[in-house]
Design a protein around this motif. Structure first.
Motif, PDB file in Angstrom:
ATOM      1  N   LYS A   1       0.850  -1.196   0.000  1.00 37.27           N
ATOM      2  CA  LYS A   1       0.000   0.000   0.000  1.00 37.27           C
ATOM      3  C   LYS A   1       0.877   1.234   0.000  1.00 37.27           C
ATOM      4  O   LYS A   1       1.838   1.328   0.771  1.00 37.27           O
TER       5      LYS A   1
ATOM      6  N   ASP B   1      -0.157   8.738  -2.122  1.00 34.47           N
ATOM      7  CA  ASP B   1       0.128   9.396  -3.391  1.00 34.47           C
ATOM      8  C   ASP B   1       1.636   9.568  -3.573  1.00 34.47           C
ATOM      9  O   ASP B   1       2.371   9.824  -2.615  1.00 34.47           O
TER      10      ASP B   1
ATOM     11  N   ASN C   1      -1.587   8.777  -8.199  1.00 34.80           N
ATOM     12  CA  ASN C   1      -2.527   8.382  -7.167  1.00 34.80           C
ATOM     13  C   ASN C   1      -2.030   7.165  -6.386  1.00 34.80           C
ATOM     14  O   ASN C   1      -1.469   6.223  -6.964  1.00 34.80           O
TER      15      ASN C   1
ATOM     16  N   TYR D   1      -2.242   3.639  -4.180  1.00 34.70           N
ATOM     17  CA  TYR D   1      -2.962   2.415  -4.513  1.00 34.70           C
ATOM     18  C   TYR D   1      -2.595   1.310  -3.522  1.00 34.70           C
ATOM     19  O   TYR D   1      -1.633   1.409  -2.752  1.00 34.70           O
TER      20      TYR D   1
ATOM     21  N   ASN E   1      -2.072  -8.790  -8.471  1.00 36.19           N
ATOM     22  CA  ASN E   1      -3.157  -7.810  -8.487  1.00 36.19           C
ATOM     23  C   ASN E   1      -4.491  -8.542  -8.366  1.00 36.19           C
ATOM     24  O   ASN E   1      -5.360  -8.480  -9.248  1.00 36.19           O
TER      25      ASN E   1
ATOM     26  N   ARG F   1      -7.008  -4.069  -9.334  1.00 35.15           N
ATOM     27  CA  ARG F   1      -7.005  -2.624  -9.132  1.00 35.15           C
ATOM     28  C   ARG F   1      -6.499  -1.905 -10.379  1.00 35.15           C
ATOM     29  O   ARG F   1      -5.536  -2.332 -11.020  1.00 35.15           O
TER      30      ARG F   1
ATOM     31  N   TYR G   1      -4.572   1.193 -11.396  1.00 32.66           N
ATOM     32  CA  TYR G   1      -3.717   2.138 -10.689  1.00 32.66           C
ATOM     33  C   TYR G   1      -2.630   2.705 -11.600  1.00 32.66           C
ATOM     34  O   TYR G   1      -2.250   2.096 -12.599  1.00 32.66           O
ATOM     35  N   GLU G   2      -2.169   3.897 -11.247  1.00 34.18           N
ATOM     36  CA  GLU G   2      -1.116   4.571 -11.989  1.00 34.18           C
ATOM     37  C   GLU G   2       0.237   4.117 -11.439  1.00 34.18           C
ATOM     38  O   GLU G   2       0.532   4.332 -10.271  1.00 34.18           O
ATOM     39  N   GLN G   3       1.046   3.511 -12.304  1.00 32.60           N
ATOM     40  CA  GLN G   3       2.319   2.968 -11.843  1.00 32.60           C
ATOM     41  C   GLN G   3       3.455   3.976 -11.980  1.00 32.60           C
ATOM     42  O   GLN G   3       4.263   4.144 -11.069  1.00 32.60           O
TER      43      GLN G   3
END
Length: 783
Positions: free
Chosen positions: A704, A707, A716, A718, A743, A747, A749-751
């Motif tokens: 986890k 940001d 963001n 995640y 995953n 999810r 999510y922006e990597q």
């Protein structure tokens, strides 16, 4: 800092054993890893540096296949990509590369003790003995000087047994891989050879509607050969050859939002209406379907040769020489904006369609390194003296290109060459003194280093061949080149570290340390004129830090064991490089002597403006503090691993010379790219023995992050969960079967951040992989 609960001991290089007191050796060796972070073999739980370590077995169990996957197990560390996943960016303790321009690394990755090149430094994580992540300034013990940390990859070493493994896997998106290793003893006790390799392909998980191809695919090959020669007792030579290639369609860049003001969209081309419509269509499709033009490309080649010689000169003195050669070729083109062609809203342009921003990079670099170490023991003192040399040079076209706001859909129509030659030399020494006469288990250690750096750069612009010029042709007589210029700069500085550590009991260890770190400065290009002459180069960055730590193991009950490790740190940084943009002449309004922002240097000559309008200066100070926590709780066959990092980066100053004030927005502050203020990891492992060595093992990992800072915005935060079920030693054999899922909750999510900031006016990113699952078979043979 700290370790996971591991049953096997990580590979480590031999060295004279320090004569520590009995209290200095942890009692539970089954839970420990032997590491070489300080160039001697020692228990991770008794090492006075902040380090996280993994054995090869733990890497396999966690499904770690590349550099970026290590983030799942290492809080407080960012290991992503810049421009693509093949070009790793390492961030530790708030420090990474500068946002633009050539910049020495804040974090260095090593393979078999050889530093990797800055560009294209991702490492294929197959057949490894261990990985060690060091946090904080480094340099008084080995290698390059850094201000953030180091990541050490050690391949599995040859042994004198016939043994090895074969492993194959197949999963979603036709992700197929085959890897294996074979250990061959050629002359027992004298010569051994280990061969290893890996091949992987996948179809990719992002579809491009324009040409039907998939992004985020894989087509890689890796091979490695390690030859160990021990002709007589006390002499060891290890030679490693490794090669890696990957040819794939590239990473998908997805447009995520558009700011109210955008220099690239709000101009006479009037592209904002079309951009907003494109964003709406992208959001409706979802992130796994894009519509971008151009022919994407991502091609990587990495070749390495390592030779390490260890000689025991006497019972108490040893000599080590580590030679490294690295050759890196990276070539990628990408639609980093994530837009397809946008129709102009200006009626005068008759509906013309414009490419917003395509970018690419070519890097062809050779690097030679050599490190010499003398180390030994004299009474209560363990000492080390060493020297380090690095030479990096381009051997082919090297630089970056772009296609900005043009009516063509080609990837590049301008290429900026950056031929950097870099030399770094250093001398270093370290002593470790046992003070058992004062307090049993007490040690003092101190180290010092002096580094000399030289950087020479030839830069030029090419709008004809777009990246076909070699470094020896970078000169004023080449008609293809615009504004060729060569500049050189030198830096030197001392760095140091000092600390105390105390092994209070076999299960309780304390340490305190303070360090000075240094990172070389760089060059602004081309040759600047007028009032900008004094900004031709920017100075080195320095940090002084303090760290306190504790490592502990607790037997809470029969078959119940707790490990709790914690460290707190604070670092004071000065001369941080800041990037100023828009530093270019506005010819329409310029008269000689004009002040910024009309003319940055007062001479109205665009030929000597900073390349791409970007100027790097040393203008900032910062204070970065934080806490690292990790450990495990083991109850019988169940183990819960945990880790956390809390980071508090603060910009404490941003001092810009008056002549550059026009290029600095109000309330400007130092940015901390790729930094998350909170990261957490949690791992659960449960083993069920079935007899005859057969075992079922269930394993899950949670990661986890808050940001992640990027330019003046953020990626963001995640949460990810990976899971794996292993059936080991099937029916008493040497075969293992595994089911894996990464995953788990799919999810979105922006990597990695791609393009953002006020100069762009919109945000594009590389998205993380969706849910992936599959089966893996592994067969071990020999001893």
């Amino acid at each position: 800092m700290g370790s996971l609960a591991l049953a096997d001991v990580a590979h480590a290089q031999t060295a004279p054993e320090p004569q520590d007191s009995a209290a200095a050796r942890p009692s539970n060796q089954a839970d420990d890893i032997v590491i070489t972070a300080r160039r001697v073999e020692e228990s991770l739980q008794s090492t006075p540096v902040s380090v996280t370590a993994f054995s090869g077995a733990e890497l396999t169990k966690a499904g770690i296949r590349d550099t970026a996957d290590l983030m799942m197990k290492t809080p407080g560390v960012y290991l992503g990509g810049s421009g693509g996943r093949e070009n790793s960016v390492f961030q530790i303790r708030g420090m990474a590369k500068a946002r633009s321009g050539f910049n020495s690394p804040a974090v260095v990755s090593y393979f078999a003790d050889v530093p990797q090149p800055t560009f294209g430094s991702s490492v294929a994580t197959y057949d490894l003995g261990s990985v060690q992540v060091l946090k904080g300034p480094q340099g008084t013990l080995f290698g390059r000087n850094t201000i953030g940390g180091a990541v050490l990859f050690y391949p599995a070493a040859p042994t004198y047994n016939v043994e090895g493994y074969v492993q194959g896997s197949y999963g979603r998106f036709n992700n197929a891989s085959l890897e294996g290793a074979l250990n061959i003893p050629i002359v027992d006790g004298k010569v051994a050879l280990r061969l290893a390799g890996r091949a992987e392909t996948s179809d990719g998980y992002t579809k491009n509607l324009v040409n039907g191809k998939n992004f985020d695919d894989t087509d890689s090959r890796s091979i490695r050969a390690s030859l160990l020669i021990e002709p007589v007792d006390g002499i060891k030579n290890l030679t490693i050859f490794d090669y890696y290639k990957n040819d794939y369609n590239g990473d998908s860049f997805v447009i995520r939002n558009i700011r109210p003001g955008s220099p690239l969209l709000d101009n006479p081309l009037a592209l904002r209406p079309a951009a907003l419509a494109f964003l709406a269509a992208q959001q409706a499709r979802g992130v796994r379907i894009v519509e971008v033009t151009g022919e994407p490309l991502n091609r990587s080649r990495r070749l390495g040769i390592t030779n390490r010689t260890d000689i025991d000169i006497t019972d108490d003195v040893a000599f080590t020489n580590i030679f490294g050669y690295r050759r890196t070729e990276v070539d990628y083109h990408a639609n980093v904006a994530g837009f397809g062609p946008l129709v102009s809203g200006n009626p005068a342009l008759g509906g013309a369609r414009f490419t917003v921003f395509h970018a690419g990079a070519i890097n062809n670099t050779e690097q030679y390194t050599n490190e010499v170490q003398f180390k030994g023991t004299a009474g209560a003192v363990d000492w080390l003296l060493g020297g380090f040399y690095l030479r990096s040079k381009p051997f082919g076209p090297t630089g970056t290109g772009s296609n900005v706001l043009s009516t063509t859909t080609t990837y590049l129509n301008t290429f900026n060459y950056s031929f950097y030659n870099e030399t770094s030399k250093a001398l270093f020494g370290n002593v470790n003194v046992r003070l058992d006469n004062l307090l049993e288990g007490l040690r003092a250690n101190a180290g010092v280093r002096y580094t000399w750096d030289k950087i020479t750069a030839c830069t030029a612009t090419d709008t004809v061949t777009f990246g076909q010029v070699d470094p020896e042709d970078c000169n004023a007589s080449n008609p293809v080149l615009q504004l060729p210029a060569t500049n050189s700069v030198k830096f030197s500085a001392p760095t140091w570290q000092a600390g105390l550590d105390w092994q209070a009991t076999s299960d309780l260890f304390f340490y305190a340390a303070t360090r000075r770190g240094y990172r070389a400065g760089g060059i602004n290009n081309p040759t600047l004129g007028g009032t900008l002459v004094k900004f031709q180069s920017y100075g080195p960055q320095k940090v002084t830090d303090v760290e306190l730590g504790m490592r502990s193991d607790w037997d809470l009950a029969d078959d119940v064991r707790l490990r709790f490790n914690i460290s707190g740190f604070i670092g004071w940084h000065k001369n941080i490089a800041a990037s100023l943009t828009g530093v270019r002449t506005i010819l329409a309004n310029c008269v000689p002597g004009a002040a910024p922002p009309i003319s940055p240097d007062g001479d109205c000559n665009v030929a000597n403006d900073p390349q791409s309008g970007t100027l790097l200066i040393t203008a900032g100070t910062a204070r970065i503090s934080g806490i690292d926590i990790d450990g495990f709780l083991r109850i019988g066959n169940f183990t819960l691993n945990y880790g956390a990092n809390f980071l508090d980066p603060k910009s404490t100053g941003f001092d810009v010379p008056p002549e550059l004030a026009a290029y600095v927005p109000a309330n400007a502050a130092i940015g901390f790219d790729f930094v998350a203020k909170r990261t957490f990891t949690l791992g659960a492992d449960y083993a069920v023995p079935l007899g005859d060595g057969t075992e079922i093992n269930a394993h899950a990992d949670l990661y986890k992050t808050s940001d992640i800072a990027f330019t003046d915005s953020s990626i963001n935060g995640y949460t990810l969960v990976n899971a794996r079920l292993d059936y080991n030693n099937v029916f008493g054999s040497n075969a293992d079967i595994s089911l894996y899922m990464n995953n788990v909750f799919d999810r979105v999510y922006e990597q990695n951040g791609a393009f953002d900031g006020p100069g762009a006016g919109f945000k594009s990113v590389i998205m993380g992989p969706p849910r992936q699952y599959g089966v893996r078979l592994r067969y071990r043979f020999g001893q």
